[in-house]
Design a protein around this motif. Structure first.
Motif, short mmCIF file in Angstrom:
data_model
loop_
_atom_site.label_atom_id
_atom_site.label_comp_id
_atom_site.label_asym_id
_atom_site.label_seq_id
_atom_site.Cartn_x
_atom_site.Cartn_y
_atom_site.Cartn_z
N LYS A 196 0.78 -1.17 -0.13
CA LYS A 196 -0.07 -0.02 -0.09
C LYS A 196 0.89 1.26 -0.12
CE LYS A 196 -3.62 2.68 2.63
NZ LYS A 196 -4.16 2.69 3.65
N SER B 95 0.38 10.35 -0.30
CA SER B 95 -0.16 11.60 0.40
C SER B 95 0.84 12.70 0.06
CB SER B 95 -0.35 11.59 1.71
OG SER B 95 0.89 11.10 2.35
N LYS C 239 -3.04 11.19 -9.71
CA LYS C 239 -2.61 10.08 -8.73
C LYS C 239 -2.12 8.96 -9.68
CE LYS C 239 -4.32 11.76 -4.85
NZ LYS C 239 -3.39 11.83 -3.83
N ARG D 63 -9.00 -3.22 -8.38
CA ARG D 63 -10.07 -2.82 -7.23
C ARG D 63 -9.73 -3.05 -5.80
NH1 ARG D 63 -15.12 -2.09 -9.51
NH2 ARG D 63 -15.40 -2.79 -11.59
N TRP E 251 -9.36 0.67 -3.68
CA TRP E 251 -10.02 0.61 -2.36
C TRP E 251 -9.21 0.98 -1.04
CZ3 TRP E 251 -9.81 -1.70 2.48
CH2 TRP E 251 -10.91 -1.39 3.32
N ARG E 252 -7.87 0.57 -1.21
CA ARG E 252 -6.94 0.88 0.02
C ARG E 252 -6.42 2.34 -0.09
NH1 ARG E 252 -2.43 -3.88 -0.23
NH2 ARG E 252 -4.20 -5.79 -0.59
N LEU E 253 -6.30 2.90 -1.50
CA LEU E 253 -5.76 4.06 -1.97
C LEU E 253 -6.65 5.35 -1.70
CD1 LEU E 253 -3.05 3.42 -4.17
CD2 LEU E 253 -2.65 3.48 -1.77
N SER E 254 -8.17 4.73 -1.73
CA SER E 254 -9.25 5.73 -2.04
C SER E 254 -9.16 6.54 -3.21
CB SER E 254 -9.29 6.80 -0.71
OG SER E 254 -9.48 6.01 0.44
N VAL E 255 -9.02 5.91 -4.11
CA VAL E 255 -8.97 6.43 -5.70
C VAL E 255 -9.95 5.49 -6.47
CG1 VAL E 255 -6.48 7.27 -5.46
CG2 VAL E 255 -6.78 5.03 -6.26
N THR E 256 -10.05 5.99 -7.89
CA THR E 256 -10.74 5.10 -8.67
C THR E 256 -10.20 3.84 -9.34
OG1 THR E 256 -10.42 6.48 -10.68
CG2 THR E 256 -12.14 7.17 -9.32
#
Length: 471
Positions: free
Chosen positions: A7, A11, A17, A44, A48-53
């Protein structure tokens, strides 16, 4: 490595991104955090872990795969490629992250122009000594809105007599800033209103435009380009779809495509800006030699903010720039700067004033451009058979790659050869389309022989077919 443990921390990374994720993959491979053969998380799962699409992760994986860092195995997932797959048996693998390349022997950084020393250090030392000799109690006070007038008056010398701005502006129009990027930010702080304002930029543009816009909570909308820069009709259409407040343009030396707007195009852009009540940020930080063409500030003095600096010709470390505000807006611009950082420090304004008034600033400016011109000639001699865009005196060229090359792949392969260039991907918005091109900057800070060797490496790389390269 398990596909559930990686991960990366994005930031602290700037820019899109998906490019940040590509850089994280590169650094993970170099450092050993991503060993050869290890499986990466699914698209996917990592999204989800990185809060991106998922699209962001998918695009990053695709670029890293094209560069040979990763390999996709149908039915199994995405894996880190082996060393041989990435570089072939004789290609070098650098273990240090990209941020340390400037300290690595044999690596030539052609991502950003590096200034040659054509007398700046001596001139700066002399100006500093003179400023120190005149030090007085004013150094105990805040700069203030009026106390930098002497420096604002001096910077008018930056504009040659042949320049269309000469004789049109006064010290009251000038806003002093910590370089050009700070100038762009000051203008946006002064002009943007509302919860979600809109800023228009060229579809291939200096990334600092979008960084400043996002700092000011603005949405960034790309506008199409052609061989003269921003297309007026495309800007008009964008204005009809979005209620924009600012348009950012580089008319004299478009970054990165190295094209120049005609007078007719500038007038058409100004007319669209008037029709939709847009403010114009005119970026002139590369300060190409005098063209004889009118600036946007001269064409639309009621709405154009002319931003420039000494970073590309005299000193990037001094952090000095200035903005020529629209008529009657100088005080508003200085007030925005005052609220942001209380004005420039007295040592900086004293040093710059001496350089400007003595004529040293202009001498150094033209000497630096002359030296960059020699590097440009070396580049054109080596790569003249390629599809290059360039301008006399400009410190970068735009290389449209031969059929089969991708910008990201070429940048990666050049990196393996010890030469760093910027892919077109770095100049587009996150949802934009990047052409197959790279920007090559003139490295004035390295010896000519080393610079020429780097250009020759790029020439040899271009002579190879992409299908012949290790994948």
């Amino acid at each position: 490595m398990s596909d559930t443990s990686w991960k990366p921390d994005l930031s602290a990374r700037s820019g899109p991104k998906y490019l940040s994720l590509v850089r994280a993959v590169r650094e993970g491979v170099r450092s050993g955090a991503l060993p050869a053969g290890s499986r990466l998380p699914t698209v996917r799962d990592l999204a989800w872990r990185l809060s991106v699409t998922p699209g962001t992760v998918s695009r990053a994986y695709q670029i890293a795969t094209q560069e040979g860092l990763l390999e996709a195995v149908v039915g199994r997932g995405t894996f880190v490629a082996s060393r041989t797959q990435r570089f072939g048996p004789t290609e070098p693998l650098y273990s240090q992250p990209s941020s340390l390349y400037g300290e690595m022997p044999g690596v030539v950084d052609l991502r950003s122009p590096q200034l040659p020393d054509v007398g700046q250090t001596k001139a700066l030392a002399h100006a500093m000594a003179e400023a120190a000799a005149d030090l007085d109690a004013h150094y105990l006070e805040y700069p203030g809105l009026r106390r930098d007038y002497y420096c604002r008056e001096a910077v008018l010398n930056w504009f040659p007599e042949a320049c269309s701005l000469d004789g049109v502006i006064t010290p009251e129009d000038i806003v002093l800033t910590h370089g050009g990027q700070n100038g762009i930010n000051v203008v946006m702080q002064c002009c943007l209103r509302g919860d979600r304002p809109v800023v228009f930029v060229e579809e291939l543009a200096y990334p600092g435009f979008r960084h400043a816009a996002r700092l000011n909570r603005a949405e960034v909308v790309a506008v199409a380009l052609d061989d003269q820069g921003m297309i007026p009709e495309a800007l008009d259409a964008a204005c009809r779809r979005h209620r924009g407040q600012i348009v950012c343009i580089t008319p004299d030396a478009q970054n990165p495509t190295a094209v120049r707007m005609s007078t007719e195009r500038r007038e058409a852009i100004a007319e669209v800006a008037r029709r939709h009540d847009l403010q114009i940020i005119e970026d002139d930080c590369y300060t190409a030699p005098v063209t004889g063409l009118p600036s946007l500030r001269a064409i639309a003095p009621e709405r154009a903010w002319h931003v420039t600096s000494i970073s590309k010709t005299i000193s990037a470390g001094l952090r000095f720039g200035f903005v020529v505000a629209p008529e009657g807006m100088g005080e508003a611009g200085r007030l925005a700067a005052q609220h942001g950082f209380f004005g420039l420090s007295r040592p900086v304004t004293d040093i710059v004033t001496r350089l400007m008034n003595s004529g040293e600033a202009m001498r150094l400016r033209y000497s630096a451009q002359e030296e960059m011109g020699r590097r440009l000639q070396m580049t054109l001699q080596a790569l003249g058979d390629q599809d290059l865009s360039w301008l006399p005196g400009l410190s970068f060229v735009w290389l449209k790659l031969p059929l089969g090359w991708r910008g990201s792949v070429f940048a990666r392969m050049a990196e393996a050869e010890g030469v760093l260039v910027r892919s077109a991907d770095e100049y587009v918005l996150h949802d934009g389309h990047a052409p197959n091109a790279v920007r090559i900057a003139m490295a004035g800070g390295v010896p000519e022989e080393q610079f020429n060797q780097a250009i020759q490496r790029l020439k040899r790389l271009l002579e190879r077919q992409p299908t012949d390269l290790p994948v």
